[in-house]
Design an enzyme around this catalytic site. Structure first.
Site, PDB file in Angstrom:
ATOM      1  CG  ASP A  45     -46.080  49.211  49.745  1.00 11.75           C
ATOM      2  OD1 ASP A  45     -44.984  49.818  49.742  1.00 11.75           O
ATOM      3  OD2 ASP A  45     -46.217  48.074  49.286  1.00 11.75           O
ATOM      4  CG  ASP A 103     -38.837  44.095  40.752  1.00 11.40           C
ATOM      5  OD1 ASP A 103     -40.012  44.114  41.201  1.00 11.40           O
ATOM      6  OD2 ASP A 103     -37.825  43.912  41.469  1.00 11.40           O
ATOM      7  CD  GLN A 136     -48.769  45.205  50.419  1.00 14.96           C
ATOM      8  OE1 GLN A 136     -48.693  44.006  50.720  1.00 14.96           O
ATOM      9  NE2 GLN A 136     -47.748  45.848  49.851  1.00 14.96           N
ATOM     10  CG  ASP A 151     -40.281  49.306  45.721  1.00 15.57           C
ATOM     11  OD1 ASP A 151     -40.026  48.146  46.086  1.00 15.57           O
ATOM     12  OD2 ASP A 151     -41.346  49.890  46.011  1.00 15.57           O
ATOM     13  CB  SER A 152     -42.451  53.612  47.624  1.00 12.16           C
ATOM     14  OG  SER A 152     -42.882  52.307  47.985  1.00 12.16           O
ATOM     15  CG  PHE A 199     -39.979  45.017  50.084  1.00 11.52           C
ATOM     16  CD1 PHE A 199     -38.734  44.649  49.574  1.00 11.52           C
ATOM     17  CD2 PHE A 199     -40.847  44.029  50.519  1.00 11.52           C
ATOM     18  CE1 PHE A 199     -38.375  43.311  49.501  1.00 11.52           C
ATOM     19  CE2 PHE A 199     -40.489  42.679  50.442  1.00 11.52           C
ATOM     20  CZ  PHE A 199     -39.252  42.332  49.934  1.00 11.52           C
TER      21      PHE A 199
HETATM   22  N1  LIG Z   1     -43.143  48.664  47.714  1.00 11.22           N
HETATM   23  C1  LIG Z   1     -43.110  47.313  47.715  1.00 11.22           C
HETATM   24  N2  LIG Z   1     -42.052  46.670  47.189  1.00 11.22           N
HETATM   25  C2  LIG Z   1     -42.014  45.306  47.215  1.00 11.22           C
HETATM   26  C3  LIG Z   1     -40.875  44.639  46.716  1.00 11.22           C
HETATM   27  C4  LIG Z   1     -40.836  43.250  46.760  1.00 11.22           C
HETATM   28  N3  LIG Z   1     -39.840  42.373  46.422  1.00 11.22           N
HETATM   29  C5  LIG Z   1     -40.338  41.169  46.746  1.00 11.22           C
HETATM   30  N4  LIG Z   1     -39.688  40.026  46.626  1.00 11.22           N
HETATM   31  C6  LIG Z   1     -38.312  39.952  46.186  1.00 11.22           C
HETATM   32  C7  LIG Z   1     -37.868  38.697  46.842  1.00 11.22           C
HETATM   33  C8  LIG Z   1     -36.609  38.157  46.343  1.00 11.22           C
HETATM   34  C9  LIG Z   1     -35.462  38.402  47.080  1.00 11.22           C
HETATM   35  C10 LIG Z   1     -34.273  37.816  46.659  1.00 11.22           C
HETATM   36  C11 LIG Z   1     -34.250  36.995  45.520  1.00 11.22           C
HETATM   37  C12 LIG Z   1     -32.989  36.381  45.077  1.00 11.22           C
HETATM   38  C13 LIG Z   1     -32.888  34.969  45.671  1.00 11.22           C
HETATM   39  O1  LIG Z   1     -31.804  34.337  45.103  1.00 11.22           O
HETATM   40  C14 LIG Z   1     -35.426  36.767  44.796  1.00 11.22           C
HETATM   41  C15 LIG Z   1     -36.619  37.349  45.209  1.00 11.22           C
HETATM   42  N5  LIG Z   1     -41.604  41.220  47.242  1.00 11.22           N
HETATM   43  C16 LIG Z   1     -41.932  42.529  47.283  1.00 11.22           C
HETATM   44  C17 LIG Z   1     -43.068  43.172  47.759  1.00 11.22           C
HETATM   45  C18 LIG Z   1     -43.100  44.562  47.734  1.00 11.22           C
HETATM   46  C19 LIG Z   1     -44.232  45.290  48.274  1.00 11.22           C
HETATM   47  O2  LIG Z   1     -45.215  44.716  48.763  1.00 11.22           O
HETATM   48  N6  LIG Z   1     -44.187  46.637  48.249  1.00 11.22           N
END
Ligand SMILES: Nc1nc2cc3nc(NCCc4ccc(CCO)cc4)[nH]c3cc2c(=O)[nH]1
Length: 378
Positions: A148, A272, A195, A94-95, A98
């Site tokens: 992003d 992931d 997005q 990942d970049s 986030f």
């Molecule tokens: N570059 C980039 N990376 C991302 C990673 C992300 N990861 C998520 N969600 C993960 C959320 C997540 C966090 C914790 C847990 C465990 C709970 O027990 C599960 C899901 N949304 C995301 C959106 C983006 C995004 O727009 N851009």
């Protein structure tokens, strides 16, 4: 000398569900694929060989964490991330955007990038689209992400639109840097990230604009940020149809088993999520029959393994009574066995979906698995 180019073959479809194969410099990724999270150059509580044994073709690493410690330059000097962590298969990174917004302190985002202080020692950093791609190149990442801005939900439309349009400008800058570093010639891939929050017309515009740019794959970002599942699925319903059909689609940060089933049904190829590994460290087991909370005293005398029918030792050898004991005793082996079990279950679910799409029986698989998952905690 050019390496074999990055490629994606769409082998079969069943409705919107897709069975494919990605080829990277470190091997084949069978899709739909689940990518275990290896944030700090390790899938927590697992040896790389075990992660591979569960059926994983690719693991995820994080620019944010590795740029802070041990730094991308040090990993490069030590032969790159594959050598450093002894994972000779595909790595996706990942970049960092986030993770900066969710972990760093004193963040300031502007047109050029994001300035922040390390959550480890407070040191100051400036992450730009160019620097993020440079870091991912130094790590030797096979599948890289553009920088992003992932905005929290809910947010006002103007904010969602601003972040989406910034991400499109950063997509172009990331692509230029990727090509300057010879990424395509190394057979590596760079994904653009769609997005647009939970705003349908912004989602469509982001996907359409991004699709006009040359990426090896396209991620759906800005979701799994706390929105209800039906909102996430509705965004997929309107986004995947306007994404390139001949390139992989990666839904970032997702998710629970039910999320994976619903998202493959809507045309997603890569996932992931920290759930299976994080849950394993908190005494929670994922099985074909639903979740089992090993902290619960009801398991104290239960001689049955989690699932006698699987060939994964973590699931078929150890009794629930023993696992309950380990969890209650705070023994490290609990996290090791449960993480192994959870990743093995996630990979078996992905294999089940891949096989079902191949045989044109995805709907049957979907119905049966939904029913199994609906049985809840057992
Ligand atoms: N570059 C980039 N990376 C991302 C990673 C992300 N990861 C998520 N969600 C993960 C959320 C997540 C966090 C914790 C847990 C465990 C709970 O027990 C599960 C899901 N949304 C995301 C959106 C983006 C995004 O727009 N851009």
């Amino acid at each position: 000398m050019s390496a074999k180019p990055f490629s994606f073959k769409l082998l079969k479809t069943d409705g919107m569900a897709r069975r494919g194969e990605i080829e990277t410099p470190h091997g084949i990724v069978s899709t739909p694929a689940f990518m275990p999270v290896g944030t700090q150059a390790t899938v927590k509580a697992m040896y790389p060989g075990q992660v591979r044994e569960t059926g994983a073709d690719v693991v995820l690493g994080n620019t944010y964490h590795l740029m802070l410690r041990p730094t991308a330059e040090r990993v490069a000097r030590l032969g790159g991330l594959h050598t450093f962590m002894n994972w000779p298969h595909t790595i996706l990174t990942d970049s960092g955007g986030f993770q900066v917004m969710s972990l760093a302190q004193l963040r300031k985002l502007d047109e050029d990038g994001v300035r922040f202080q390390s959550h480890i020692d407070g040191a100051k950093y400036h992450l730009t689209p160019e620097r993020s791609v440079e870091i991912q190149g130094l790590l030797g990442s096979d599948i890289q992400m553009q920088l992003d801005e992932c905005i929290k939900l809910p947010s006002p439309r103007e904010e969602v639109e601003r972040a989406m349009e910034l991400s499109l400008r950063w997509a172009e800058r990331s692509r230029r840097q990727f090509e300057t570093m010879g990424g395509p010639e190394k057979g590596q891939g760079l994904y653009g990230i769609v997005q647009g929050g939970d705003v349908p017309d912004l989602r469509v515009r982001s996907a359409e604009e991004l699709s006009k740019m040359p990426f090896e794959g396209y991620s759906v970002g800005g979701l799994a940020v706390g929105e209800p599942q039906d909102v996430m699925l509705r965004m997929l319903d309107i986004t995947t149809p306007v994404m390139p059909v001949d390139k992989p689609r990666y839904l970032m940060g997702v998710g629970a088993p039910d999320d994976l089933l619903e998202s493959v049904k809507r045309g997603i190829d890569q996932f992931d999520c920290v759930m299976p590994t994080r849950a394993g460290r908190h005494g929670l087991a994922y099985t074909r029959f639903g979740k089992v909370n090993l902290k619960n005293a009801r398991h104290m005398d239960d001689p049955r393994p989690l699932d006698a029918e699987t060939d994964c030792p973590a699931s078929s050898v150890y009794s629930r009574a023993y696992l309950h004991h380990l969890v209650r005793a705070g023994e490290g082996l609990a996290a090791m066995i449960l993480t192994w079990n959870n990743l093995a279950y996630y990979q078996s679910l992905m294999k089940g979906m891949r096989d079902a799409i191949e045989t044109g029986t995805f709907d049957d698989f979907y119905q049966k698995t939904k029913a199994d998952l609906a049985r809840g905690d057992i």
